[in-house]
Design a protein around this motif. Structure first.
Motif, mmCIF file in Angstrom:
data_model
loop_
_atom_site.group_PDB
_atom_site.id
_atom_site.type_symbol
_atom_site.label_atom_id
_atom_site.label_comp_id
_atom_site.label_asym_id
_atom_site.label_seq_id
_atom_site.Cartn_x
_atom_site.Cartn_y
_atom_site.Cartn_z
ATOM 1 N N SER A 20 0.783 -1.244 -0.090
ATOM 2 C CA SER A 20 0.209 0.024 0.036
ATOM 3 C C SER A 20 0.778 1.254 0.002
ATOM 4 O O SER A 20 1.828 1.180 0.511
ATOM 5 C CB SER A 20 -0.775 0.119 1.288
ATOM 6 O OG SER A 20 -1.846 -1.179 1.465
ATOM 7 N N THR A 77 -4.833 6.068 -1.709
ATOM 8 C CA THR A 77 -4.204 5.202 -1.545
ATOM 9 C C THR A 77 -3.962 4.316 -2.937
ATOM 10 O O THR A 77 -4.815 4.253 -3.736
ATOM 11 C CB THR A 77 -4.526 4.148 -0.329
ATOM 12 O OG1 THR A 77 -4.522 4.848 0.595
ATOM 13 C CG2 THR A 77 -3.586 3.114 -0.427
ATOM 14 N N TYR A 79 -2.335 0.587 -4.467
ATOM 15 C CA TYR A 79 -1.929 -0.675 -3.934
ATOM 16 C C TYR A 79 -1.042 -1.469 -4.976
ATOM 17 O O TYR A 79 -1.460 -1.214 -6.509
ATOM 18 C CB TYR A 79 -3.302 -1.484 -3.661
ATOM 19 C CG TYR A 79 -4.168 -0.880 -2.653
ATOM 20 C CD1 TYR A 79 -5.322 -0.227 -3.232
ATOM 21 C CD2 TYR A 79 -3.952 -0.973 -1.131
ATOM 22 C CE1 TYR A 79 -5.957 0.510 -2.155
ATOM 23 C CE2 TYR A 79 -4.554 -0.182 -0.483
ATOM 24 C CZ TYR A 79 -5.810 0.459 -0.845
ATOM 25 O OH TYR A 79 -6.501 1.078 0.169
#
Length: 123
Positions: A20, A77, A79
């Motif tokens: 992440s 975010t 990933y």
């Protein structure tokens, strides 16, 4: 722009990890994002990128079909889901950002970098 990676670690070959990257200091939804890596004694290499909307992605041939990049613009975010890991995937993985509205295809396309997270794959 500040980027903070997490999720690295030690895993056996064939296993999975999810990295992440938390983004701050800018408007996340206007940045293309990506991941690059650097193994010991080797140059940094591009791994994957994703457009600002998430609608387009691009992968290095070495990870295509095993890694998946995604983003959540509500959480700022990005990933990197890594499956079927191999010992040659061992490296420090860096999150990177590009504000220029293009889909990065090289590590040189990025302007901001995180500190990196170590991924080690044992055989």
């Amino acid at each position: 722009v500040q980027l903070v990676e997490s999720g690295g670690g030690l895993v056996q070959a064939g296993g999975s990890l999810r990295l992440s990257c938390a983004f701050s200091g800018g408007i996340f939804s206007t940045y293309a994002m990506g991941w690059c890596r650097q193994a010991p004694g080797k140059e940094r290499e591009f791994v994957a990128s994703i457009s600002w909307s998430g609608g387009s992605t691009y992968y290095a041939d070495s990870v295509k079909g095993r890694f998946t990049i995604s983003r959540d613009n509500a959480k700022n975010t990005v990933y990197l889901q890594m499956n079927s890991l191999k010992p040659e995937d061992t490296a420090v993985y860096y999150c990177a950002a590009d504000p220029n509205g293009r889909l990065p295809r090289s590590d040189k396309d990025f302007g901001s970098w995180g500190q990196g997270t170590q991924v080690t794959v044992s055989s």
